[in-house]
Scaffold this active site. Structure first.
Site, mmCIF file in Angstrom:
data_model
loop_
_atom_site.group_PDB
_atom_site.id
_atom_site.type_symbol
_atom_site.label_atom_id
_atom_site.label_comp_id
_atom_site.label_asym_id
_atom_site.label_seq_id
_atom_site.Cartn_x
_atom_site.Cartn_y
_atom_site.Cartn_z
ATOM 1 N N GLY A 149 -0.790 2.551 6.928
ATOM 2 C CA GLY A 149 -1.019 1.880 8.206
ATOM 3 C C GLY A 149 -0.248 0.590 8.385
ATOM 4 O O GLY A 149 -0.469 -0.131 9.363
ATOM 5 N N LYS A 150 0.682 0.310 7.470
ATOM 6 C CA LYS A 150 1.405 -0.969 7.541
ATOM 7 C C LYS A 150 2.297 -1.049 8.782
ATOM 8 O O LYS A 150 2.251 -2.019 9.535
ATOM 9 C CB LYS A 150 2.239 -1.138 6.259
ATOM 10 C CG LYS A 150 1.431 -1.079 4.966
ATOM 11 C CD LYS A 150 2.274 -1.323 3.741
ATOM 12 C CE LYS A 150 3.322 -0.258 3.494
ATOM 13 N NZ LYS A 150 2.746 1.081 3.189
ATOM 14 N N SER A 165 2.611 4.777 1.200
ATOM 15 C CA SER A 165 3.184 5.212 2.471
ATOM 16 C C SER A 165 2.110 5.897 3.303
ATOM 17 O O SER A 165 1.320 6.691 2.786
ATOM 18 C CB SER A 165 4.343 6.186 2.232
ATOM 19 O OG SER A 165 5.408 5.547 1.568
ATOM 20 N N GLY A 166 2.088 5.578 4.589
ATOM 21 C CA GLY A 166 1.091 6.162 5.470
ATOM 22 C C GLY A 166 -0.224 5.410 5.499
ATOM 23 O O GLY A 166 -1.182 5.856 6.137
ATOM 24 N N GLU A 184 10.319 -4.374 4.860
ATOM 25 C CA GLU A 184 11.046 -4.181 3.599
ATOM 26 C C GLU A 184 12.544 -4.049 3.870
ATOM 27 O O GLU A 184 13.160 -3.004 3.661
ATOM 28 C CB GLU A 184 10.518 -2.945 2.865
ATOM 29 C CG GLU A 184 11.012 -2.788 1.434
ATOM 30 C CD GLU A 184 10.732 -3.994 0.554
ATOM 31 O OE1 GLU A 184 11.460 -4.997 0.665
ATOM 32 O OE2 GLU A 184 9.794 -3.944 -0.237
ATOM 33 N N GLY A 217 0.839 -1.194 0.000
ATOM 34 C CA GLY A 217 0.000 0.000 0.000
ATOM 35 C C GLY A 217 0.868 1.236 0.000
ATOM 36 O O GLY A 217 2.093 1.165 0.154
#
Length: 589
Positions: free
Chosen positions: A389-390, A386-387, A513, A384
């Site tokens: 919620g991962k 950036s930002g 990552e 998804g």
């Protein structure tokens, strides 16, 4: 920087020093010995007055060499006894000061290190560091020096008052009247000294926090040629602290000068009236000398106490700042049932109706109604923007925060009911920018298991494809790697982080990552290490590059805190527009 501080200034009172008494309790014997030595030396010091009277009336006035010699010998013996008592008093009190300072530092650090991570999101680490170091040093100084001076002069004051009263009531009344007047400036200026002392300490803490932040990010500072801006900003912090310190010192100086003036007036009046009585034959010269000694002792005691009051106020402010840390509540305290069996299982994760907003942004959900089930041994990728919620999901799985709604289960147990240490012992995390601690390679790998044997460390390094480069370092595993691992490359730091995770041998892996910042060669080596690490373990992988997770068992797509699709790569290409767009951008389809 002041506007960002969560620790606010509050009133400073000597009552704030009471918590320090709790740290003194284990050392009652040492305090008793110090108190006896203090009483012994103070009593001997007060006896100087009578010694002075004897030397004058029985020695000088009688013109007897024998009596004079005896008086002088008694005086020398008195000095020797005072010296011995002072040695024991200082040695013990200084030891107590050092010991209490060390105990306070340990107590504050033990409490702070267990606090929830959001506490450090809201409070500056440099400010906390200054409190643990500088503020405890202030308390140490007060216990070792100022408190001793205050107690000694309090005894001298009380003893001097009693002996003055016994010696000459008329002269005593003159001195008492002016001593009472000292209370008013002491009270008036003391209130201002307290406030200015706390303000000075806060300014110094701000400057320390700025230094810590700047030096921690020194490469960024240099990369943007920001040195001159930082110098100017730091100069302002120092000037602010200097001005606050000057105001504090000026107020203390005015307070002390006022008190000394009043004390001087008292002694002057006493000497004038007493001198008149000697000339009239109402008292002897020795009696006046003895009374003058007692009056001087009382005056010096008042002046010393008034000066020490400023130090006590500083210590009260320091103790208040430390107690703010010690009283900070941990929002993640364990609530588990100690009778419950230990957490054992293959690492199954079940996330149900999970909603979470950061304390600093309570009106915006970082995750909203998230549902996920990760089977034991499965690899789930999170993708998804950036930002989305991962990383927040990782924080919640590690229970760095608690959600406002829903929950997370590990091996069918709600993590809120688990012992935090037990939960985190099952999980290892390899972040995108791994944390390296100042020290050597061995210490950093063993961070995952401090009691690991050297053979286990080498096996973990071998599995992480790190052993070859480690053993090529100047001192192999004992090579110093610098602050935050600055002497290692990105790929080397990443492999040490993987070795750390392998050594921990967890059931669950969280990978953020771990290869995104590496060159092609380093990425290949690190990916091999990750593949070995993930074998037979439940793994959740944050993926910024889809190429690294095409072969994951499942891929979950997160958008603005919500899971919008879950499936395999090809399934998502066909069914999820967001995933399709990400793939088009990265694979240039």
């Amino acid at each position: 920087m002041d506007d960002d501080l969560k620790f606010r200034q509050t009133s400073t009172d000597l009552k704030l020093l009471k918590p320090a008494l709790n740290f003194l309790k284990p050392y009652k014997l040492q305090m008793v010995v110090a108190a006896l030595a203090l009483l012994f030396t103070s009593g001997l010091s007060l006896s100087f007055g009578q010694g002075l009277k004897i030397v004058i009336d029985k020695g000088y006035m009688t013109t007897s060499p024998e009596l004079l010699a005896k008086s002088v010998m008694a005086f020398i013996l008195l000095m020797l006894l005072i010296a011995v008592g002072t040695f024991f008093r200082f040695s013990i009190i200084l030891w107590i000061g050092e010991r209490i300072s060390a105990d306070i530092r340990k107590s504050v650090f033990k409490h702070v290190i267990d606090l929830h991570p959001s506490f450090f999101d809201e409070n500056l680490s440099g400010e906390i560091q200054t409190r643990i170091t500088t503020d405890t040093a202030i308390i140490q100084s007060v216990i070792s020096v100022s408190a001793s001076i205050a107690l000694r002069n309090t005894i001298m004051f009380i003893g001097g008052i009693l002996l003055m009263t016994i010696s000459n009531i008329k002269l005593s009344l003159i001195v008492f009247a002016l001593i009472i007047a000292v209370v008013f400036p002491l009270r008036y200026f003391g209130l201002r000294v307290r406030t200015l002392s706390r303000n000075s300490q806060d300014r110094i803490a701000n400057a320390g926090a700025y230094v810590g932040e700047t030096l921690h990010n020194i490469k960024t500072v240099h990369a943007f040629n920001h040195q001159e801006v930082d110098k100017t900003a730091f100069d302002k912090h120092i000037e602010y602290s200097f001005e606050a310190g000057v105001r504090h010192i000026r107020m203390r100086a005015i307070m002390i000068a006022s008190i000394l003036t009043l004390v001087g007036l008292a002694l002057g009046c006493m000497l004038w009236v007493g001198g008149s009585d000697v000339m009239a034959g109402r008292i002897t010269a020795g009696e006046l000398a003895a009374f003058s000694f007692y009056a001087a002792a009382v005056g010096v005691a008042v002046a010393a106490i008034s000066e020490v009051v400023g130090d006590l106020m500083r210590a009260a402010g320091a103790m208040e700042r430390l107690m703010e840390l010690l009283s900070s509540r941990n929002l993640l305290e364990d609530s588990y049932d100690k009778g419950k069996p230990a957490l054992q299982g293959p690492g199954e994760i079940n996330i149900r109706q999970l909603s979470f907003a950061y304390p600093s942004r309570p009106d915006r959900f970082a995750l909203n109604k998230v549902n996920l089930h990760v089977k034991p041994g499965e690899t789930l990728a999170l993708v998804g923007h950036s930002g989305a919620g991962k990383s927040t999901l990782f924080d919640l799985i590690m229970r760095f925060y608690d959600p406002q709604e829903g929950g997370i289960e590990v091996d069918a147990q709600d993590i809120k009911t688990l012992d935090l240490k037990t939960l985190r012992s099952k999980i290892a995390i390899v972040p995108q920018n791994p944390t390296m601690f100042t020290g050597d390679v061995l210490t950093n790998i063993r961070y995952g298991k401090p009691d690991a044997s050297m053979d286990d460390v080498k096996a973990a390094a071998e599995a992480a494809y790190a052993r070859e480069f480690i053993e090529a370092l100047p001192s192999s595993y004992e090579t110093f790697i610098g602050e935050s691992g600055t002497q290692l490359s990105g790929g080397q730091r990443q492999r040490i982080a993987i070795a750390r995770a392998i050594l921990k041998d967890p059931e669950i892996l969280l990978l953020d990552e771990a290869t995104s910042a590496l060159d092609a060669k380093s990425e290949h080596i690190v990916q091999l290490a990750l593949d070995k690490l993930m074998e037979k373990r439940t793994s959740i992988v944050i993926a910024h590059r889809l190429a690294t997770v095409i072969n994951a068992d499942r891929i979950a797509v997160i958008d603005e805190g919500e899971i919008i699709a879950v499936g395999k790569h090809q399934e998502l290409l066909d069914s999820c527009p967001l995933y399709e767009r990400l793939a088009e951008l990265q694979f240039n389809h």
